[in-house]
Design a protein around this motif. Structure first.
Motif, PDB file in Angstrom:
ATOM      1  N   ARG A   1       3.095  -1.555  -3.197  1.00 25.75           N
ATOM      2  CA  ARG A   1       2.947  -2.516  -2.101  1.00 25.75           C
ATOM      3  C   ARG A   1       3.284  -1.411  -0.779  1.00 25.75           C
ATOM      4  N   PRO A   2       2.127  -1.454   0.106  1.00 26.08           N
ATOM      5  CA  PRO A   2       2.072  -0.461   1.269  1.00 26.08           C
ATOM      6  C   PRO A   2       3.323  -0.643   1.859  1.00 26.08           C
ATOM      7  N   PRO A   3       3.743   0.325   2.627  1.00 28.54           N
ATOM      8  CA  PRO A   3       4.865   0.281   3.374  1.00 28.54           C
ATOM      9  C   PRO A   3       4.951  -0.578   4.748  1.00 28.54           C
ATOM     10  N   PHE A   4       3.892  -1.035   5.116  1.00 28.63           N
ATOM     11  CA  PHE A   4       3.797  -2.083   6.099  1.00 28.63           C
ATOM     12  C   PHE A   4       3.574  -3.523   5.638  1.00 28.63           C
TER      13      PHE A   4
ATOM     14  N   VAL B   1      -6.603  -1.114  -2.970  1.00 31.52           N
ATOM     15  CA  VAL B   1      -7.292   0.276  -2.697  1.00 31.52           C
ATOM     16  C   VAL B   1      -6.730   1.305  -3.221  1.00 31.52           C
ATOM     17  N   HIS B   2      -7.527   2.133  -3.467  1.00 31.21           N
ATOM     18  CA  HIS B   2      -7.165   3.381  -4.329  1.00 31.21           C
ATOM     19  C   HIS B   2      -6.693   4.659  -2.922  1.00 31.21           C
TER      20      HIS B   2
ATOM     21  N   TYR C   1      -2.692   3.232  -6.114  1.00 36.33           N
ATOM     22  CA  TYR C   1      -3.043   1.861  -6.012  1.00 36.33           C
ATOM     23  C   TYR C   1      -2.247   1.061  -5.306  1.00 36.33           C
ATOM     24  N   TYR C   2      -2.853   0.535  -4.158  1.00 39.12           N
ATOM     25  CA  TYR C   2      -1.934  -0.325  -3.165  1.00 39.12           C
ATOM     26  C   TYR C   2      -2.567  -1.795  -3.102  1.00 39.12           C
ATOM     27  N   VAL C   3      -1.721  -2.717  -2.936  1.00 43.86           N
ATOM     28  CA  VAL C   3      -2.235  -4.154  -3.021  1.00 43.86           C
ATOM     29  C   VAL C   3      -2.308  -4.450  -1.447  1.00 43.86           C
TER      30      VAL C   3
ATOM     31  N   TYR D   1      -7.876  -0.317   3.906  1.00 46.78           N
ATOM     32  CA  TYR D   1      -6.221  -0.093   3.745  1.00 46.78           C
ATOM     33  C   TYR D   1      -5.391  -0.573   4.817  1.00 46.78           C
ATOM     34  N   HIS D   2      -5.931  -0.207   6.160  1.00 45.46           N
ATOM     35  CA  HIS D   2      -5.432  -0.545   7.242  1.00 45.46           C
ATOM     36  C   HIS D   2      -5.721  -2.019   7.979  1.00 45.46           C
TER      37      HIS D   2
END
Length: 260
Positions: free
Chosen positions: A28-31, A59-60, A65-67, A95-96
């Motif tokens: 999981r991304p930090p945001f 995304v890689h 890999y981040y959901v 990603y953003h």
């Protein structure tokens, strides 16, 4: 990760990859927004009944890999003991753009604000010289950034939804690099916290016992300051805040149809 197929999306024609991931490969991304336990439980029941039918989107980035869409599905799969999960790999440039997803459960104002704050901090960490105004595609509205600072740095109980209509008319993206804009966001957040303290004081003065009525105080103060059907506010941010603060301080029970 095991690739299954590559294809193009039918709208943007961007290359996509369908793949199977080990459940621990996806992060999981930090945001990301906070998890909703009720939604996760609902998804667990649905997955156990129907199967896993909707891939997550990942995304890689930086070797991981981040959901970016489907964190509740991911965590539901973890909880039911799944070892693998199906996902669609999209370009790292998305990603953003995480605020554009959230299709499982539309976030409320507070959730949007906390997520905007976390994304803002991530972008600041990546490049403090980015101009905030140029990042508008990542955020739905600049007020969510300000609300995020108010909630995450000053008061986790700040009632952002009470101020949404008002602040949307006075906040704007800043023509400053993030290393400078971040301090302005803190100042704006502090101004909202100060205004909310005045609202709380007025609520206590009236002796009301339903916290939702604080929203009525905010609405009535804005109306008293700028008119009942105000659509735009030309005053700059702090001047508008001060004007509403003064209007709030002058409110009486008669403004709400009560007899003193």
């Amino acid at each position: 990760m095991r690739e299954i197929a590559t294809f193009e999306d039918p709208v943007k024609k961007q290359p996509l990859t369908l793949a199977v991931f080990g459940i621990e490969e996806v992060h999981r991304p930090p945001f990301q927004r906070d998890l909703s336990e009720s939604l996760k439980k609902h998804l667990e029941l649905a997955i156990e009944k129907l199967g896993f039918l909707t891939p997550i989107v990942v995304v890689h980035k930086d070797g991981k890999y981040y959901v970016v869409d489907g964190q509740h599905r991911l965590e539901a799969m973890r909880d039911i003991g799944a070892r693998e999960i199906v996902g669609i790999i999209v370009d790292e440039s998305l990603y953003h753009h995480i605020l554009e997803f959230n299709t499982e459960k539309p976030p409320n104002v507070k959730e949007k604000s906390k997520q905007a704050y976390r994304l803002y901090q991530e972008l600041l960490k990546e490049d403090e010289n980015l101009i905030e105004e140029e990042l508008f595609t990542y955020f739905k509205d600049p007020m969510y950034i300000t609300f995020g600072f108010a909630i995450e740095e000053f008061d986790p109980k700040f009632p952002a939804s009470f101020y949404e209509s008002f602040v949307s008319k006075i906040d704007e993206f800043l023509r400053k690099p993030l290393k400078e804009a971040v301090e302005e966001r803190r100042r704006r957040a502090q101004a909202l916290i100060d205004l909310n303290q005045v609202v709380n004081q007025k609520y206590a003065e009236f002796g009301w016992d339903n916290a939702l009525l604080k929203g009525d105080i905010v609405r009535k103060a804005v109306q008293k300051a700028f008119g009942v059907r105000v659509r735009t506010i030309e005053e700059e941010f702090y001047a508008a805040i001060d004007r509403v603060k003064q209007a709030c301080e002058s409110l009486t029970p008669q403004d709400f149809g009560e007899v003193e």
